[in-house]
Design an enzyme around this catalytic site. Sequence first.
Site, short mmCIF file in Angstrom:
data_model
loop_
_atom_site.label_atom_id
_atom_site.label_comp_id
_atom_site.label_asym_id
_atom_site.label_seq_id
_atom_site.Cartn_x
_atom_site.Cartn_y
_atom_site.Cartn_z
N MET A 26 0.85 -1.20 0.00
CA MET A 26 0.00 0.00 0.00
C MET A 26 0.88 1.25 0.00
O MET A 26 0.43 2.34 0.33
CB MET A 26 -0.93 -0.02 1.21
CG MET A 26 -1.91 -1.20 1.15
SD MET A 26 -3.46 -0.92 2.00
CE MET A 26 -2.90 -0.66 3.65
N ALA A 28 4.16 3.93 0.85
CA ALA A 28 4.92 4.44 2.01
C ALA A 28 5.97 3.40 2.37
O ALA A 28 6.06 2.93 3.51
CB ALA A 28 4.00 4.76 3.18
N HIS A 33 9.65 -3.49 3.29
CA HIS A 33 9.20 -3.80 1.92
C HIS A 33 10.39 -4.21 1.05
O HIS A 33 10.26 -5.07 0.18
CB HIS A 33 8.51 -2.59 1.29
CG HIS A 33 7.22 -2.20 1.94
ND1 HIS A 33 7.09 -1.08 2.71
CD2 HIS A 33 6.01 -2.81 1.93
CE1 HIS A 33 5.84 -1.00 3.16
NE2 HIS A 33 5.16 -2.03 2.70
N GLY A 147 4.75 -10.12 4.18
CA GLY A 147 5.53 -9.94 5.40
C GLY A 147 4.91 -10.63 6.61
O GLY A 147 3.68 -10.66 6.76
N SER A 185 6.98 -0.24 9.79
CA SER A 185 5.60 -0.13 9.32
C SER A 185 5.44 1.22 8.63
O SER A 185 6.05 2.21 9.03
CB SER A 185 4.65 -0.18 10.52
OG SER A 185 3.37 0.29 10.16
O1 PAF Z 1 -0.27 -5.65 3.71
C1 PAF Z 1 -0.65 -4.76 2.92
O2 PAF Z 1 0.06 -3.79 2.63
C2 PAF Z 1 -2.02 -4.88 2.31
O3 PAF Z 1 -2.92 -5.45 3.21
C3 PAF Z 1 -2.05 -5.62 0.96
C4 PAF Z 1 -1.60 -7.06 1.11
C5 PAF Z 1 -1.13 -4.90 -0.02
C6 PAF Z 1 -3.46 -5.62 0.39
O4 PAF Z 1 -3.93 -4.32 0.21
#
Ligand code: PAF
Length: 286
Positions: A26, A28, A33, A147, A185
């Site tokens: 999502m 940011a 990531h 994750g 996060s």
């Molecule tokens: O973990 C996230 O960032 C979200 O829940 C995901 C898996 C991208 C689904 O929108």
Amino acid sequence: MRTYQTADSLRKALPRHKSIAFVPTMGALHAGHMALIKAARQGHEIVVASIFVNPTQFNESTDLDAYPRTPQEDAALLKKHGCDFLYLPSVADIYPTGFDTSAAAGIDFGPLTATMEGANRPGHFDGVAQVVSRLLAIVEPDTLVMGQKDYQQVAVVRAMVQRLDLTVRVLVVPTVREPDGLAMSSRNRLLNPGERRAAVLINRQLSAVAAGLAAGWPTQPLEQFALAALGDHELLDPEYVQIFDGDTLLPYVDGDNVRELVVATAVRCGQVRLIDNRIVDLLHNP
Ligand code: PAF
């Protein structure tokens, strides 16, 4: 790295004869990531990432509005870390008029969504299942990379993959932590300095519970002690501390044999809701 804003254009561009790993996000983006991107790179020819703040998984509109959005920095970071394709869709591209979302959103996940995030965020996992199934249908990856920080989300996605009879493999990457132990996060950047300092207690309490479990202490007092310790801080408001069986997500019953024992928590830190978990090292359980 090539960026696409529509499912059609991404579908046409993806080389289907090559192995594809997919990292849905999502945005940011942070080092957590990038660990997913690194894991995706290993053993796959193509790495695809998506950035989409999915409105259907937010049960509070203020949370959706406040969610950090940094698409330009995100794209630069993905490129630097070797992502090949970025999918950056609009809401209309993910949910076009008339799109039937019932296939995933209609799944009854039973006990998997009855506790923790499922109990505290009504509809959240229906939204996650909805968007992940849609993204998988577009990207058609060999491997989906997620994750460990979202432990319950992984369990729900695995169950969805099984129920929809999808062939994608789900690869889970350990949580990346700040030097002081706070789980990375996207929401951390919303914390003010005082909240950021207080948030360190989350990992400390999870570590204490995990150590207690490994030493053979009973479940309930450990949960209650951690809940009270977190709640004692004026900036923290814990929603739950739950010790559970990592396969069923059912509360752990002392003495039961489980493959994976986990403790998870959700804590409101000012206006910011943070989650974290620890897998207990059962090998050191006397
Ligand atoms: O973990 C996230 O960032 C979200 O829940 C995901 C898996 C991208 C689904 O929108």
